[in-house]
Scaffold this motif. Structure first.
Motif, mmCIF file in Angstrom:
data_model
loop_
_atom_site.group_PDB
_atom_site.id
_atom_site.type_symbol
_atom_site.label_atom_id
_atom_site.label_comp_id
_atom_site.label_asym_id
_atom_site.label_seq_id
_atom_site.Cartn_x
_atom_site.Cartn_y
_atom_site.Cartn_z
ATOM 1 N N LYS A 1 0.842 -1.194 0.000
ATOM 2 C CA LYS A 1 0.000 0.000 0.000
ATOM 3 C C LYS A 1 0.880 1.248 0.000
ATOM 4 O O LYS A 1 1.901 1.303 0.676
ATOM 5 C CB LYS A 1 -0.930 0.006 1.219
ATOM 6 N N ASN A 2 0.443 2.244 -0.760
ATOM 7 C CA ASN A 2 1.202 3.491 -0.829
ATOM 8 C C ASN A 2 1.154 4.269 0.482
ATOM 9 O O ASN A 2 2.079 5.024 0.786
ATOM 10 C CB ASN A 2 0.686 4.366 -1.970
ATOM 11 N N ASP B 1 -0.282 3.481 4.609
ATOM 12 C CA ASP B 1 -1.027 2.710 5.604
ATOM 13 C C ASP B 1 -0.280 2.803 6.928
ATOM 14 O O ASP B 1 0.692 3.547 7.056
ATOM 15 C CB ASP B 1 -1.199 1.254 5.162
ATOM 16 N N LYS C 1 4.640 4.083 3.405
ATOM 17 C CA LYS C 1 4.509 3.108 2.328
ATOM 18 C C LYS C 1 4.802 1.723 2.898
ATOM 19 O O LYS C 1 5.840 1.505 3.519
ATOM 20 C CB LYS C 1 5.485 3.456 1.204
ATOM 21 N N ASN D 1 -4.833 -4.073 9.379
ATOM 22 C CA ASN D 1 -4.365 -5.204 8.581
ATOM 23 C C ASN D 1 -4.139 -6.460 9.420
ATOM 24 O O ASN D 1 -3.463 -7.392 8.977
ATOM 25 C CB ASN D 1 -3.062 -4.829 7.859
#
Length: 331
Positions: free
Chosen positions: A80-81, A83, A99, A153
């Motif tokens: 992910k760019n 998170d 990132k 996550n």
């Protein structure tokens, strides 16, 4: 008699001299043990990235290094760019944003996974590029219970940070790439690896303007908008009204524009109800525009419910993208 007294005195003096250094030696050992004990147990909160020396190694591009030979990502990496990832700073799982790259690691076909090989390969490489070890140990169950619901996550690919899991955590501080955080764990069957390049959050949401609406309608033939309504109602909310006002301004700027107002929903709930609600909401926008002075003959409104999704309804993020109003240019 005198010789006996002299002999006794001499013996006493010798014993006293032998005992004195021993007492001093015990004191020195005790002092050294105390000093070592204090050095070994760093106070909580002692890690500070600002005290970490810079690395001038050529790190390459994100995620900065490959897996050791014979190992592979078990599944598709979580990448992910922007998170958040939690790292064990002094045993406390602390959120760091940027990132993110997370993977489960397994052996290539025909190879056996070795925990020692995986851990030593990564640790040696990190040290060679100037990384500093921050933590090597387990977090307590209480700590896991405290933080795990904050991690969006948790349970996903490459997830690290469970109670009793042995975690190794390193930091690379650079002037060119910023702060890079790496943690990994393994058993003798597989491993996990997380890499995060720290970056501050950059807001990308901008206010919808009449000029942007005109540009989209002119160049693309449609403008996709997210207008907020009251829950399960067609009443336009206060911030939704601001967007509708900009639609009115756009139509006043371009008097020749005619538009179809289309209402769309995600696939949650009853399809018939969703279609009716989307139709009512599209018409609510039309009515508001007429109140602003837009001629009704330039407008039409219709709801499609979940019949025309913009993206697959396979996540909450995608469902939110499908709950929209589209303005379509009519020739």
């Amino acid at each position: 008699m005198k010789k006996g007294i002299l002999l006794l005195a001499a013996t006493t003096m010798i014993l006293s001299c032998n005992q004195a250094p021993k007492e001093n030696q015990n004191k020195e050992v005790s002092s050294e043990q105390t000093s070592n004990k204090e050095e070994a147990s760093e106070p909580a909160g002692s890690f500070n990235i600002e005290n970490t020396p810079y690395s001038d190694a050529d790190l390459g591009d994100f995620p900065f290094f490959t897996l050791p030979k014979g190992l592979k990502a078990q599944n598709k990496p979580l990448q992910k760019n922007f998170d958040v990832c939690f790292f064990p700073v002094n045993g406390v799982m602390s959120p760091i944003e940027g990132k993110l790259y997370k993977i489960n690691v397994s052996a290539e076909q025909g190879e056996e996974f070795s925990q020692r090989y995986f851990e030593k390969s990564i640790a040696d490489y990190l040290q060679s590029v100037g990384a500093v070890k921050v933590f090597d140990g387990e977090i307590k169950r209480e700590e896991y219970e405290r933080y795990h619901k904050q991690d969006p996550n948790k349970g996903d690919e490459g997830d690290i940070g469970y109670a009793d899991e042995q975690i190794k955590f390193y930091v690379i501080r650079t002037k060119e790439k910023g702060n890079i955080y790496v943690q990994f764990s393994a058993n003798n069957a597989s491993g996990k690896l997380n890499i995060l390049q720290e970056e501050g959050f950059r807001q990308t949401i901008t206010k919808v303007t009449a000029d942007e609406i005109v540009k989209d309608l002119t160049e693309k033939g449609k403008s996709i908008l997210y207008i907020n309504f009251e829950v399960d109602k067609s009443n336009i909310s206060t911030d939704g009204k601001e967007v509708v006002n900009q639609i009115g301004e756009a139509l006043k700027k371009e008097a020749s524009l005619k538009i179809a107002i289309e209402g769309h929903t995600d696939n949650t709930g009853d399809a018939t109800y969703n279609k009716k609600l989307s139709d009512e909401r599209a018409n609510a926008v039309l009515i508001d525009l007429v109140k602003q002075g837009v001629v009704k003959s330039r407008l039409s409104a219709k709801g499609f419910g979940a019949e025309r999704p913009l993206v697959a309804n396979d996540s909450e993020v995608n469902k939110a993208k499908n709950r929209r109003v589209e303005l379509v240019k009519v020739k």
